[in-house]
Every structure is written in structure tokens, then in C-alpha cells.
Write a protein that holds these residues in place. Structure first.
Motif, PDB file in Angstrom:
ATOM      1  N   LEU A 104       0.859  -1.182   0.000  1.00 51.04           N
ATOM      2  CA  LEU A 104       0.000   0.000   0.000  1.00 51.04           C
ATOM      3  C   LEU A 104       0.896   1.234   0.000  1.00 51.04           C
ATOM      4  O   LEU A 104       1.655   1.458   0.954  1.00 51.04           O
ATOM      5  N   ASN A 105       0.789   2.020  -1.025  1.00 44.83           N
ATOM      6  CA  ASN A 105       1.572   3.251  -1.143  1.00 44.83           C
ATOM      7  C   ASN A 105       0.596   4.423  -1.021  1.00 44.83           C
ATOM      8  O   ASN A 105       0.070   4.919  -2.003  1.00 44.83           O
ATOM      9  N   VAL A 106       0.317   4.824   0.219  1.00 44.66           N
ATOM     10  CA  VAL A 106      -0.686   5.855   0.495  1.00 44.66           C
ATOM     11  C   VAL A 106       0.032   7.100   0.988  1.00 44.66           C
ATOM     12  O   VAL A 106       0.715   7.075   2.028  1.00 44.66           O
ATOM     13  N   CYS A 107      -0.102   8.204   0.258  1.00 46.71           N
ATOM     14  CA  CYS A 107       0.568   9.455   0.601  1.00 46.71           C
ATOM     15  C   CYS A 107      -0.435  10.435   1.203  1.00 46.71           C
ATOM     16  O   CYS A 107      -1.540  10.619   0.682  1.00 46.71           O
ATOM     17  N   ASN A 108      -0.045  11.060   2.297  1.00 44.36           N
ATOM     18  CA  ASN A 108      -0.905  11.968   3.045  1.00 44.36           C
ATOM     19  C   ASN A 108      -0.483  13.403   2.775  1.00 44.36           C
ATOM     20  O   ASN A 108       0.543  13.863   3.279  1.00 44.36           O
ATOM     21  N   ASP A 109      -1.268  14.115   1.982  1.00 44.24           N
ATOM     22  CA  ASP A 109      -0.954  15.492   1.623  1.00 44.24           C
ATOM     23  C   ASP A 109      -1.600  16.506   2.561  1.00 44.24           C
ATOM     24  O   ASP A 109      -1.593  17.704   2.278  1.00 44.24           O
ATOM     25  N   THR A 110      -2.194  16.057   3.676  1.00 40.42           N
ATOM     26  CA  THR A 110      -2.816  16.970   4.625  1.00 40.42           C
ATOM     27  C   THR A 110      -1.813  17.363   5.712  1.00 40.42           C
ATOM     28  O   THR A 110      -0.690  16.872   5.741  1.00 40.42           O
ATOM     29  N   GLY A 111      -2.253  18.226   6.625  1.00 41.64           N
ATOM     30  CA  GLY A 111      -1.395  18.674   7.712  1.00 41.64           C
ATOM     31  C   GLY A 111      -1.610  17.927   9.007  1.00 41.64           C
ATOM     32  O   GLY A 111      -1.165  18.385  10.066  1.00 41.64           O
ATOM     33  N   PHE A 112      -2.281  16.794   8.972  1.00 40.88           N
ATOM     34  CA  PHE A 112      -2.550  15.992  10.167  1.00 40.88           C
ATOM     35  C   PHE A 112      -2.438  14.518   9.795  1.00 40.88           C
ATOM     36  O   PHE A 112      -2.388  14.170   8.612  1.00 40.88           O
ATOM     37  N   SER A 113      -2.380  13.660  10.792  1.00 40.17           N
ATOM     38  CA  SER A 113      -2.308  12.225  10.530  1.00 40.17           C
ATOM     39  C   SER A 113      -3.650  11.704  10.041  1.00 40.17           C
ATOM     40  O   SER A 113      -4.712  12.252  10.371  1.00 40.17           O
ATOM     41  N   VAL A 114      -3.604  10.641   9.254  1.00 40.27           N
ATOM     42  CA  VAL A 114      -4.821   9.982   8.790  1.00 40.27           C
ATOM     43  C   VAL A 114      -4.701   8.485   9.101  1.00 40.27           C
ATOM     44  O   VAL A 114      -3.596   7.948   9.206  1.00 40.27           O
ATOM     45  N   ALA A 115      -5.857   7.836   9.261  1.00 41.65           N
ATOM     46  CA  ALA A 115      -5.898   6.401   9.548  1.00 41.65           C
ATOM     47  C   ALA A 115      -6.521   5.674   8.368  1.00 41.65           C
ATOM     48  O   ALA A 115      -7.486   6.157   7.764  1.00 41.65           O
ATOM     49  N   ILE A 116      -5.981   4.506   8.057  1.00 42.43           N
ATOM     50  CA  ILE A 116      -6.366   3.781   6.851  1.00 42.43           C
ATOM     51  C   ILE A 116      -6.877   2.398   7.210  1.00 42.43           C
ATOM     52  O   ILE A 116      -6.302   1.702   8.059  1.00 42.43           O
ATOM     53  N   ALA A 117      -7.951   1.996   6.545  1.00 42.85           N
ATOM     54  CA  ALA A 117      -8.461   0.629   6.631  1.00 42.85           C
ATOM     55  C   ALA A 117      -8.444   0.031   5.224  1.00 42.85           C
ATOM     56  O   ALA A 117      -8.748   0.724   4.249  1.00 42.85           O
ATOM     57  N   ALA A 118      -8.098  -1.246   5.132  1.00 38.28           N
ATOM     58  CA  ALA A 118      -8.022  -1.920   3.833  1.00 38.28           C
ATOM     59  C   ALA A 118      -8.844  -3.206   3.871  1.00 38.28           C
ATOM     60  O   ALA A 118      -8.880  -3.914   4.884  1.00 38.28           O
ATOM     61  N   ALA A 119      -9.519  -3.487   2.763  1.00 34.44           N
ATOM     62  CA  ALA A 119     -10.279  -4.738   2.614  1.00 34.44           C
ATOM     63  C   ALA A 119      -9.848  -5.394   1.312  1.00 34.44           C
ATOM     64  O   ALA A 119      -9.719  -4.719   0.279  1.00 34.44           O
ATOM     65  N   TYR A 120      -9.623  -6.718   1.362  1.00 33.75           N
ATOM     66  CA  TYR A 120      -9.093  -7.400   0.185  1.00 33.75           C
ATOM     67  C   TYR A 120      -9.422  -8.886   0.271  1.00 33.75           C
ATOM     68  O   TYR A 120      -9.663  -9.446   1.343  1.00 33.75           O
ATOM     69  N   ARG A 121      -9.414  -9.527  -0.892  1.00 34.24           N
ATOM     70  CA  ARG A 121      -9.679 -10.962  -0.963  1.00 34.24           C
ATOM     71  C   ARG A 121      -8.415 -11.752  -0.642  1.00 34.24           C
ATOM     72  O   ARG A 121      -7.320 -11.379  -1.048  1.00 34.24           O
ATOM     73  N   THR A 122      -8.590 -12.854   0.083  1.00 31.02           N
ATOM     74  CA  THR A 122      -7.479 -13.778   0.337  1.00 31.02           C
ATOM     75  C   THR A 122      -7.788 -15.171  -0.204  1.00 31.02           C
ATOM     76  O   THR A 122      -6.953 -16.075  -0.086  1.00 31.02           O
ATOM     77  N   THR A 123      -8.967 -15.347  -0.801  1.00 35.95           N
ATOM     78  CA  THR A 123      -9.374 -16.612  -1.426  1.00 35.95           C
ATOM     79  C   THR A 123     -10.084 -16.279  -2.727  1.00 35.95           C
ATOM     80  O   THR A 123     -10.432 -15.116  -2.976  1.00 35.95           O
ATOM     81  N   PRO A 124     -10.366 -17.262  -3.577  1.00 31.13           N
ATOM     82  CA  PRO A 124     -11.092 -16.989  -4.826  1.00 31.13           C
ATOM     83  C   PRO A 124     -12.528 -16.524  -4.607  1.00 31.13           C
ATOM     84  O   PRO A 124     -13.159 -16.023  -5.534  1.00 31.13           O
ATOM     85  N   SER A 125     -13.080 -16.676  -3.399  1.00 27.37           N
ATOM     86  CA  SER A 125     -14.445 -16.227  -3.135  1.00 27.37           C
ATOM     87  C   SER A 125     -14.495 -14.704  -3.093  1.00 27.37           C
ATOM     88  O   SER A 125     -13.469 -14.030  -3.093  1.00 27.37           O
ATOM     89  N   GLU A 126     -15.704 -14.142  -3.009  1.00 28.09           N
ATOM     90  CA  GLU A 126     -15.858 -12.699  -2.965  1.00 28.09           C
ATOM     91  C   GLU A 126     -15.698 -12.134  -1.550  1.00 28.09           C
ATOM     92  O   GLU A 126     -15.756 -10.927  -1.346  1.00 28.09           O
ATOM     93  N   ASN A 127     -15.538 -13.008  -0.552  1.00 29.87           N
ATOM     94  CA  ASN A 127     -15.324 -12.530   0.812  1.00 29.87           C
ATOM     95  C   ASN A 127     -14.024 -11.745   0.903  1.00 29.87           C
ATOM     96  O   ASN A 127     -13.045 -12.067   0.231  1.00 29.87           O
ATOM     97  N   ARG A 128     -14.032 -10.723   1.752  1.00 29.81           N
ATOM     98  CA  ARG A 128     -12.837  -9.883   1.902  1.00 29.81           C
ATOM     99  C   ARG A 128     -12.421  -9.810   3.367  1.00 29.81           C
ATOM    100  O   ARG A 128     -13.254  -9.841   4.268  1.00 29.81           O
ATOM    101  N   THR A 129     -11.132  -9.722   3.567  1.00 33.44           N
ATOM    102  CA  THR A 129     -10.561  -9.524   4.893  1.00 33.44           C
ATOM    103  C   THR A 129     -10.414  -8.031   5.149  1.00 33.44           C
ATOM    104  O   THR A 129      -9.994  -7.285   4.270  1.00 33.44           O
TER     105      THR A 129
END
Length: 284
Positions: free
Chosen positions: A32-57
Motif C-alpha cells: 500500500l503506497n498511500v501518501c498523506n498530503d494533509t497537515g494531520f495524521s490519517v488512519a487507513i483501513a483496507a479490505a481485500y480478498r485472500t481466497t477466490p471467493s468474494e469474501n474480503r478480509t
């Protein structure tokens, strides 16, 4: 002969499809290459598949400092996309339409992503779907995103630039004041905030209709404190009388002999509690 050629074409196509399916189902790490152009910290959440199903972690939260880029990996990703949500204070990215909605807790998590209705302690948040591209590392994918104030709506974008930070380094909660007029006449309503020199300035001024309500202030008041009152209205809970000078951005506290020809207000003090973003004041 024709039948044999058709059979060979079908076998070749089937083999190609099987190969592509195998590639799509293969696990890999994604940077994940996420750049923060603001003047404060930001928090990130990610969801992605780990199996061929459509379920995401779902994984939350990665913290990115202001004017910095996160380069952290999520593991065992299947497919060609990663969903991302960014927050700081009450601001959210994507700021407009997103690609998916997941229930996300306030604390760190590593669990199956679920949709609404959300359980207690979770909030339905909008995620943007990012394509996974090749990175400079062999066998590792990369998903890029930039967090910008300019992506918010116009009023929030203006507040976002230079927004103060809370104790965690995130953007402070924006405070919104709603004023309701319970009387039978319109009220020329004034909101005051303190100045560094100990004086007060007009942060907002708006007519609130009789028996109506209006949001008249949104911002970051010093010490989370505002004064609000109607021009010429007496207020039993006032902290004093203030004269409005000719300068629309300044007021002075009234002298003992009153304000003379100047307009005046007798405002009441209101303090926003921690994590309270919205407050309603009533004028009578």
C-alpha cells in the motif's frame, strides 16, 4: 477435419482460461503506497480478498503522518484490487461516491469484512477500490492513493487546510453550532470566539427565523468554547453585555454606561465536550 480444429480451439481456450484463473487465485503481498498530503495524521483501513471467493478480509488501522507516505504490505492478497478507506477527525475519504461499504470498528481489527447492518461499535464506511499494479519488487503488487484536502467538498476543504490536530495527531473534530429560535420573531444571531489577545471576534452572524433552526457556525473554536446571542435580546444566562463595533469582525465588552448607539448582545457561553461535533443552542 473441421470438427478436429474446433475441438483443438476449445481445448486451447479452456487451457488459457484455466491458466488465467490460476493466476487470479494466486496469493501475493501488496504494497500500500498511500501518501498523506494533509497537515494531520490519517488512519487507513483496507479490505481485500485472500481466497477466490468474494469474501474480503478487513484490516484497520494504519496510521500515516502528515506530508508522509505509508509503504506497508498486506499479505496473501488474491485478485487485482484492494479496497481502501481513510479517516481523520470527522472527515472521510473517498469523500464522494465509493465502490463498497463495510462495517468498520473504531479499534484495530483483522477480521472478515461485513456489510450493513453493522453491529454496535461499528460504522458503515465507504471504500474506494484501487487497482493492484506491478511494483519494483518481484512478485509483489502495489496500490497507490493520495489523501488531499481538495477532494473534500468546498467548505470542508477550506477547513481541512491548517486544521488543528488532536492528542493522537488526527484532525480535530469540526464543531457545528445549530441555533433554534423559540420566540415569535426572527433573531439576528451572533457567534463569538475568543482571540489570542483576550478579546472576542465575530465568527458567524446570521438571521434565524422565528420558531426555526439554522446551522450558523462550523469550525474549530478556541478551547472548544463559543458565545452566542441575538442582537438586542436580553439573556438571563448571559456572561455579560458586548458592544458590536463598526468592525464586523470585532466586539468589545460593554462599559458600565452601556453601548451608546452601537448594537449589543448578551451572549451565553457554550462548551463543546470531547468528541461532540454538533450542538444546538436555543434562543428565547
Amino acid at each position: 477435419m473441421r470438427s478436429t480444429r474446433i475441438s483443438l480451439v476449445v481445448l486451447f481456450a479452456t487451457a488459457m482460461l484455466s491458466g488465467l484463473t490460476g493466476v487470479a487465485a494466486a496469493q501475493r503481498d501488496v504494497l500500500l503506497n498511500v501518501c498523506n498530503d494533509t497537515g494531520f495524521s490519517v488512519a487507513i483501513a483496507a479490505a481485500y480478498r485472500t481466497t477466490p471467493s468474494e469474501n474480503r478480509t478487513l484490516r484497520s488501522w494504519f496510521l500515516v503522518e502528515p506530508a508522509a507516505c505509508l509503504q506497508g504490505a498486506v499479505n496473501n492478497v488474491v485478485g487485482d484490487s484492494v479496497d481502501l478507506h481513510v479517516m481523520s477527525g470527522e472527515w472521510r475519504w473517498p469523500a464522494r461516491a465509493g465502490d463498497a461499504v463495510y462495517c468498520t470498528p473504531a479499534n484495530s481489527t483483522f477480521a472478515l469484512a461485513t456489510g450493513a447492518p453493522c453491529r454496535a461499535g461499528q460504522e458503515a464506511r465507504t471504500f474506494v477500490r484501487l487497482p493492484v499494479m506491478a511494483s519494483r519488487h518481484r512478485g509483489v503488487g502495489q496500490a497507490d492513493y493520495r489523501v488531499r484536502c481538495s477532494d473534500l467538498n468546498e467548505s470542508d476543504a477550506d477547513l481541512c487546510v491548517g486544521a488543528p490536530r488532536d492528542e493522537r495527531g488526527l484532525a480535530q473534530t469540526v464543531r457545528t453550532l445549530e441555533v433554534c429560535q423559540t420566540g415569535q420573531q426572527d433573531s439576528d444571531t451572533v457567534v463569538l470566539v475568543s482571540r489570542p489577545d483576550g478579546g472576542f471576534e465575530i465568527a458567524a452572524r446570521q438571521t434565524v427565523p422565528a420558531a426555526g433552526c439554522a446551522d450558523i457556525y462550523r469550525g474549530f473554536p478556541p478551547d472548544q468554547t463559543i458565545l452566542v446571542g441575538g442582537v438586542g435580546d436580553l439573556n438571563d444566562d448571559a456572561i455579560g453585555r458586548f458592544c458590536l463595533t463598526g468592525d464586523d469582525q470585532a466586539v468589545v465588552q460593554a462599559a458600565e454606561d452601556g453601548c451608546g448607539e452601537a448594537a449589543w448582545i448578551t451572549p451565553e457561553r457554550h462548551v463543546f465536550r470531547s468528541n461532540v461535533s454538533r450542538f444546538t443552542a436555543f434562543l428565547r
